[in-house]
Design an enzyme around this catalytic site. Structure first.
Site, mmCIF file in Angstrom:
data_model
loop_
_atom_site.group_PDB
_atom_site.id
_atom_site.type_symbol
_atom_site.label_atom_id
_atom_site.label_comp_id
_atom_site.label_asym_id
_atom_site.label_seq_id
_atom_site.Cartn_x
_atom_site.Cartn_y
_atom_site.Cartn_z
ATOM 1 N N GLU A 272 42.769 37.297 40.327
ATOM 2 C CA GLU A 272 42.397 38.821 40.035
ATOM 3 C C GLU A 272 43.336 39.824 40.272
ATOM 4 O O GLU A 272 43.536 40.785 39.745
ATOM 5 C CB GLU A 272 41.075 39.040 40.656
ATOM 6 C CG GLU A 272 39.819 38.248 39.879
ATOM 7 C CD GLU A 272 39.707 38.370 38.383
ATOM 8 O OE1 GLU A 272 40.069 39.078 37.830
ATOM 9 O OE2 GLU A 272 39.734 37.073 38.069
ATOM 10 N N TRP A 275 45.781 39.665 37.506
ATOM 11 C CA TRP A 275 45.379 40.442 36.347
ATOM 12 C C TRP A 275 45.922 41.794 36.540
ATOM 13 O O TRP A 275 46.183 42.567 35.753
ATOM 14 C CB TRP A 275 43.749 40.121 36.400
ATOM 15 C CG TRP A 275 43.669 38.891 35.287
ATOM 16 C CD1 TRP A 275 42.965 37.918 35.745
ATOM 17 C CD2 TRP A 275 43.791 38.986 34.016
ATOM 18 N NE1 TRP A 275 42.693 37.023 34.584
ATOM 19 C CE2 TRP A 275 43.162 37.752 33.514
ATOM 20 C CE3 TRP A 275 44.001 40.026 32.943
ATOM 21 C CZ2 TRP A 275 43.107 37.280 31.891
ATOM 22 C CZ3 TRP A 275 44.356 39.294 31.539
ATOM 23 C CH2 TRP A 275 43.583 38.296 31.272
ATOM 24 N N TRP A 303 35.200 52.142 13.006
ATOM 25 C CA TRP A 303 34.461 52.557 14.241
ATOM 26 C C TRP A 303 33.707 53.596 13.605
ATOM 27 O O TRP A 303 33.839 54.556 12.906
ATOM 28 C CB TRP A 303 35.568 53.294 15.421
ATOM 29 C CG TRP A 303 36.286 52.466 15.853
ATOM 30 C CD1 TRP A 303 37.899 52.320 15.639
ATOM 31 C CD2 TRP A 303 36.100 51.302 16.809
ATOM 32 N NE1 TRP A 303 38.399 51.284 16.255
ATOM 33 C CE2 TRP A 303 37.352 50.517 17.261
ATOM 34 C CE3 TRP A 303 35.004 50.819 17.588
ATOM 35 C CZ2 TRP A 303 37.505 49.738 17.846
ATOM 36 C CZ3 TRP A 303 35.301 49.557 18.390
ATOM 37 C CH2 TRP A 303 36.573 49.298 18.560
ATOM 38 N N ASN A 338 32.615 43.921 37.914
ATOM 39 C CA ASN A 338 33.438 43.557 36.763
ATOM 40 C C ASN A 338 32.613 43.154 35.535
ATOM 41 O O ASN A 338 32.764 43.365 34.559
ATOM 42 C CB ASN A 338 34.368 42.655 37.086
ATOM 43 C CG ASN A 338 35.385 42.304 35.973
ATOM 44 O OD1 ASN A 338 36.061 43.067 35.628
ATOM 45 N ND2 ASN A 338 35.369 41.041 35.548
HETATM 46 C C1 LIG Z 1 35.986 47.823 30.833
HETATM 47 C C2 LIG Z 1 36.885 47.780 32.250
HETATM 48 C C3 LIG Z 1 37.262 48.726 32.735
HETATM 49 C C4 LIG Z 1 37.778 48.516 34.182
HETATM 50 N N1 LIG Z 1 38.379 49.637 34.729
HETATM 51 C C5 LIG Z 1 38.973 49.261 35.858
HETATM 52 C C6 LIG Z 1 39.748 50.610 36.677
HETATM 53 O O1 LIG Z 1 39.605 51.340 36.103
HETATM 54 N N2 LIG Z 1 40.281 50.262 37.843
HETATM 55 C C7 LIG Z 1 40.183 48.940 38.621
HETATM 56 O O2 LIG Z 1 40.600 48.781 39.516
HETATM 57 N N3 LIG Z 1 39.639 47.935 37.811
HETATM 58 C C8 LIG Z 1 38.948 48.142 36.544
HETATM 59 N N4 LIG Z 1 38.422 46.854 35.948
HETATM 60 C C9 LIG Z 1 38.563 45.677 36.621
HETATM 61 C C10 LIG Z 1 37.606 45.377 37.590
HETATM 62 O O3 LIG Z 1 36.353 45.526 37.112
HETATM 63 C C11 LIG Z 1 37.478 46.084 38.803
HETATM 64 O O4 LIG Z 1 38.784 45.977 39.349
HETATM 65 C C12 LIG Z 1 36.628 45.206 39.861
HETATM 66 O O5 LIG Z 1 35.097 45.275 39.330
HETATM 67 C C13 LIG Z 1 36.911 45.856 41.111
HETATM 68 O O6 LIG Z 1 35.725 45.531 42.329
HETATM 69 P P1 LIG Z 1 36.363 44.613 43.416
HETATM 70 O O7 LIG Z 1 37.341 45.232 44.102
HETATM 71 O O8 LIG Z 1 35.040 44.148 44.196
HETATM 72 O O9 LIG Z 1 36.899 43.568 42.529
HETATM 73 P P2 LIG Z 1 37.408 41.974 43.013
HETATM 74 O O10 LIG Z 1 36.451 40.862 41.938
HETATM 75 O O11 LIG Z 1 36.945 41.931 44.507
HETATM 76 O O12 LIG Z 1 38.874 41.812 42.697
HETATM 77 C C14 LIG Z 1 39.765 42.195 43.624
HETATM 78 C C15 LIG Z 1 40.852 43.043 42.796
HETATM 79 O O13 LIG Z 1 41.477 42.364 41.984
HETATM 80 C C16 LIG Z 1 41.683 43.475 40.766
HETATM 81 N N5 LIG Z 1 40.756 42.958 39.707
HETATM 82 C C17 LIG Z 1 39.644 42.502 39.647
HETATM 83 N N6 LIG Z 1 39.129 42.275 38.271
HETATM 84 C C18 LIG Z 1 40.106 42.681 37.691
HETATM 85 C C19 LIG Z 1 40.315 42.717 36.134
HETATM 86 N N7 LIG Z 1 39.294 42.155 35.389
HETATM 87 N N8 LIG Z 1 41.549 42.963 35.624
HETATM 88 C C20 LIG Z 1 42.426 43.616 36.373
HETATM 89 N N9 LIG Z 1 42.440 43.548 37.629
HETATM 90 C C21 LIG Z 1 41.229 43.285 38.232
HETATM 91 C C22 LIG Z 1 41.320 44.808 41.242
HETATM 92 O O14 LIG Z 1 42.250 45.315 41.893
HETATM 93 C C23 LIG Z 1 40.182 44.395 42.519
HETATM 94 O O15 LIG Z 1 39.991 45.359 43.338
HETATM 95 C C24 LIG Z 1 37.835 47.445 34.647
HETATM 96 C C25 LIG Z 1 37.265 46.097 34.008
HETATM 97 C C26 LIG Z 1 36.571 46.191 32.771
HETATM 98 C C27 LIG Z 1 35.925 45.094 32.027
#
Ligand SMILES: Cc1cc2nc3c(=O)[nH]c(=O)nc-3n(C[C@H](O)[C@H](O)[C@H](O)COP(=O)(O)OP(=O)(O)OC[C@H]3O[C@@H](n4cnc5c(N)ncnc54)[C@H](O)[C@@H]3O)c2cc1C
Length: 477
Positions: A272, A275, A303, A338
């Site tokens: 992640e 990503w 749309w 997510n």
């Molecule tokens: C529609 C949509 C919008 C999103 N907008 C954002 C946003 O504005 N800012 C943001 O930080 N993340 C965004 N995400 C990605 C992701 O949802 C969040 O990073 C994640 O939910 C944050 O929670 P966590 O830190 O507990 O994630 P964890 O699951 O613990 O992941 C660790 C880190 O990995 C990165 N990460 C995780 N999932 C993703 C992913 N799918 N894509 C890219 N990086 C990821 C983040 O930096 C996150 O903190 C988005 C995803 C979607 C589907």
């Protein structure tokens, strides 16, 4: 005697901060400055949640700098003009900063380079917000990757920069004017959600707790929003209260002490982080994604315009419990897990047929972790228009997603109190009667809207949509 400026941006910490570390090592006096932007005029893309988190980070940064002998200087306005003024005031001869990778940061950096040249001072910029710069992970031919898997493979093969030694002291002279650490009042805002604790210390505690606990269950449970096993570090990576190196090498260390299932779980967490860097390099190389689909296959996609449906989605009253739970969590806390982000994004784009940009904007206004690159990447992935996106025909069914990821209704019942007494089996199938007295019937029939979406995508792909629809779409934006 060398006096330099360290310009804080998305690096609001004193530990493992690349530019700050170099500034400390290569000078006698440092002026650490943060410049508050007049975001109301310039960005319609933020809101009280992110600004409130920023205030807490600045408060903590200011305390942390004082603890090692420094002082945070706060100014407000155009960053390049403010830095220029500060150079005149202090006679500093260098500016250190960590590079941003989004188009706006790059533009400001270029302006600063020009001004520095004019003033005959040096700028030193560093990679810090990502483990690899957008230009460091490229195809063999030297092109940016458009697909995640080969990007990730190359990312893993490269040597990672190490964590830097601790900064023990830092001198800030001479006495300089500084604005007080702002509160939301500064922007005329009031708090609208109960957001997560900000600052470097809170971020480090979250990381330690995660590495000592939930990371082992991450792979298996990360998609279950009621289980809360994810790291909750996204806002810390966004504001730089943690460096990506601290998170990555924390995982490497945790991996050494374990094997098998837990190691695989740690690997899926690191995936992640990759990503994150994948989307950041997409935005850096293809800044047009902020305005348009990454894929040019669906240019003619139709749309809808439907303000009342958009409002029901924003307010969490669509009659789809999992969608409403997600939107209500977002509104109450500035966060959404997510899996639920994907569900609500697909629902907006494929059940309500509203443009992904409308959802992208609402998320940017609400999310504490709102990040231009990741948010755009997530929205375009969900809409099926992005880099390595979900295939357009993979349309998540909110009812079966609930059955799979929130079978006991834990998440739904937390955020939709009207449904607390309802049997969770009823959240997994399209209802024929109201689920509860105060809860609406579903705004649409998912099965019917799915077919409509497939037809629209197929039509767009065949290029069979008339030019007049394109013109209408352009006019509506
Ligand atoms: C529609 C949509 C919008 C999103 N907008 C954002 C946003 O504005 N800012 C943001 O930080 N993340 C965004 N995400 C990605 C992701 O949802 C969040 O990073 C994640 O939910 C944050 O929670 P966590 O830190 O507990 O994630 P964890 O699951 O613990 O992941 C660790 C880190 O990995 C990165 N990460 C995780 N999932 C993703 C992913 N799918 N894509 C890219 N990086 C990821 C983040 O930096 C996150 O903190 C988005 C995803 C979607 C589907």
């Amino acid at each position: 005697m060398r006096r330099v400026i360290h310009w804080f941006r998305r690096d609001l910490r004193i530990t493992d901060n690349t530019a700050l570390w170099h500034a400390c090592n290569e000078s006698d006096e440092i002026i650490p400055v943060y410049i508050l932007s007049t975001w109301k005029k310039r960005h319609s893309w933020t809101g009280p949640n992110r600004q409130e988190f920023l205030c807490g980070c600045l408060e903590s940064l200011s305390r942390n700098l004082e603890a090692i002998g420094g002082r945070l200087i706060l100014r407000a306005g155009d960053p390049v003009q403010e830095l220029e003024k500060l150079i005149h005031e202090t006679h500093a001869d260098r500016i250190y900063f960590n590079r941003g990778t989004d188009p706006y940061s790059i533009e400001v950096q270029q302006q600063l380079e020009q001004v520095s040249e004019k003033l005959n001072i040096q700028t030193f910029s560093y990679k810090d917000t990502t483990i690899f710069d957008p230009n460091e992970v490229l195809t063999r031919e030297g092109h940016p990757f458009r697909v995640f898997t080969p990007y990730a493979r190359t990312w893993h093969q490269q040597e990672k920069p190490s964590i830097l030694p601790k900064i023990r002291t830092l001198q800030t002279l001479p006495p300089l004017f500084s604005l007080p650490v702002p509160t939301l009042d500064y922007w005329g805002l009031t708090s609208e959600s109960k957001i997560i604790e900000s600052g470097e210390k809170a971020a480090r505690k979250r990381l330690t707790d995660f590495l000592n606990g939930a990371i082992g269950a991450y792979r298996e449970k990360r998609n279950f929003p009621g289980e809360r096993v994810t790291s909750r570090l996204s806002q810390d990576l966004r504001f730089g209260t943690l460096s990506p190196r601290q998170v990555y090498f924390g995982c490497v260390e945790a991996s050494k002490e374990t094997s098998g299932t837990i190691r695989r779980s740690i690997d899926s967490y690191v995936n992640e982080l990759v990503w994150r860097e994948f989307y950041m390099q997409i935005l850096a190389h293809f800044p047009g994604v902020l305005d348009d689909d990454f894929s040019d296959q669906f240019f003619a996609l139709q749309w809808d315009e439907n303000d009342s449906a958009l409002k029901r989605w924003c307010d969490g009253v669509t009659g789809f419990p999992i969608v409403d739970a997600g939107m209500r969590e977002l509104n109450a806390t500035g966060f959404m897990p997510n899996r639920v982000r994907m569900i609500v994004a697909m629902f907006l784009t494929k059940d309500l047929h509203l443009h992904w940009r409308k959802g992208e904007r609402y998320f940017m206004q609400k999310l504490v972790d709102g990040d231009m690159a990741l948010n755009n990447g997530g929205w375009q992935w969900s809409a099926g228009t992005g880099a390595d996106a979900a295939p357009y025909f993979r349309i998540q069914n909110p009812w079966s997603q609930t059955k799979r990821y929130d079978p006991a209704g834990l998440y739904i019942k937390t955020w939709v109190p009207e449904l607390r007494e309802v049997d969770p089996i009823r959240f997994t199938q399209s209802p024929t009667a109201r689920l509860a007295k105060d809860y609406p019937m579903p705004i649409v029939d998912h099965a019917a809207e799915r077919l409509k979406t497939l037809e629209r995508f197929n039509r767009a792909r065949r290029g069979a949509v008339s030019v007049s629809v394109r013109a209408r779409r352009a006019a509506a934006m």
